[in-house]
Scaffold this active site. Structure first.
Site: not given
Length: 241
Positions: A147, A151
């Site tokens: 993740y 991001k």
């Protein structure tokens, strides 16, 4: 109000949560049409909202949708890349499937959408690309290697687009929003102890709301931010101070 009067917006991952709040905010601010996209169905009460089923990993479906929008409206003024997933695990336990799934949606999905929409914006010499990042993409977080990579990656891509898409005088802007602790279905299942620890890290002493993020997206979508590009707007209640 009419801060987006006449604008055509495309928002991904918008059946619920932050994406849905952004769609409703844009529609309420006078957008000519807001196209909501998600993997599943959704209903909106506003007449200037249309929902489409879309998987951001399906490049052909994206091309078809963008072509359909341009044929009807002649432009896409705003793209909000919000679709995203999590498959958290410790680095040493993270499977290749967990890695690939998050990369495909959160990073390549943003690439797919922006690659399809950017030529429309550059041709029209204007546009705002808003991508939902996260404080995890700036500062990292345990158990979120995949993740965090996505991001952080969308921040780097957005900064690149801010430089690349302004060639030949096009006023195409690319910015990110990095939310902090936001009240959502995910936080609803957390214990009071965990929530309390979150609040201890947040000077404003509360969780953020989806409207807090939608308001930030509205600002970056509107002409009020016409001189802002390549930036990461942290909406965190001060947790990163």
């Amino acid at each position: 109000m009419d801060r987006l009067k006449g604008k055509v917006a495309l928002v991904t991952g918008s059946a619920r949560g932050i994406g849905r709040a952004i769609v409703e905010k844009f529609a309420g601010e006078g957008a000519a049409m807001v196209i909501s996209c998600d993997m599943g169905p959704a209903e909106f009460s506003q007449e200037n909202v249309r929902h489409e089923i879309l998987n951001v990993t399906d490049r052909e479906a994206i091309k078809a949708l963008v072509k359909k929008i341009v044929e009807e409206f002649g432009k896409i003024d705003i793209l909000v890349n919000n679709a995203g997933i999590t498959k958290d695990n410790f680095l040493v336990r993270m499977s290749e499937e967990q890695w690939d799934a998050v990369i495909d949606v959160n990073l390549k999905g943003v690439f797919n959408m922006t690659q399809a929409v950017a030529p429309i914006m550059t041709k029209n010499k204007a546009g705002s690309i808003i991508t939902l990042s996260s404080v995890v993409g700036v500062y990292g977080n345990a158990c979120q290697t995949n993740y965090a990579a996505t991001k952080g990656g969308v921040i780097s891509m957005s900064k690149t687009w801010a430089r690349e898409l302004t060639r030949k005088g096009a006023q195409v802007r690319a910015n990110c929003i990095a939310p902090g602790f936001i009240s959502s279905a995910m936080t609803d299942v957390l214990s009071e102890e965990v929530i309390g620890k979150m609040l201890e890290r947040t000077p404003l002493g509360r969780l953020g709301t989806v409207d807090d993020i939608a308001n930030a997206a509205l600002f970056l979508a509107s002409d009020e931010s016409s001189y802002i590009t390549g930036q990461v707007l942290e909406v965190t209640g001060g947790m990163t101070l």
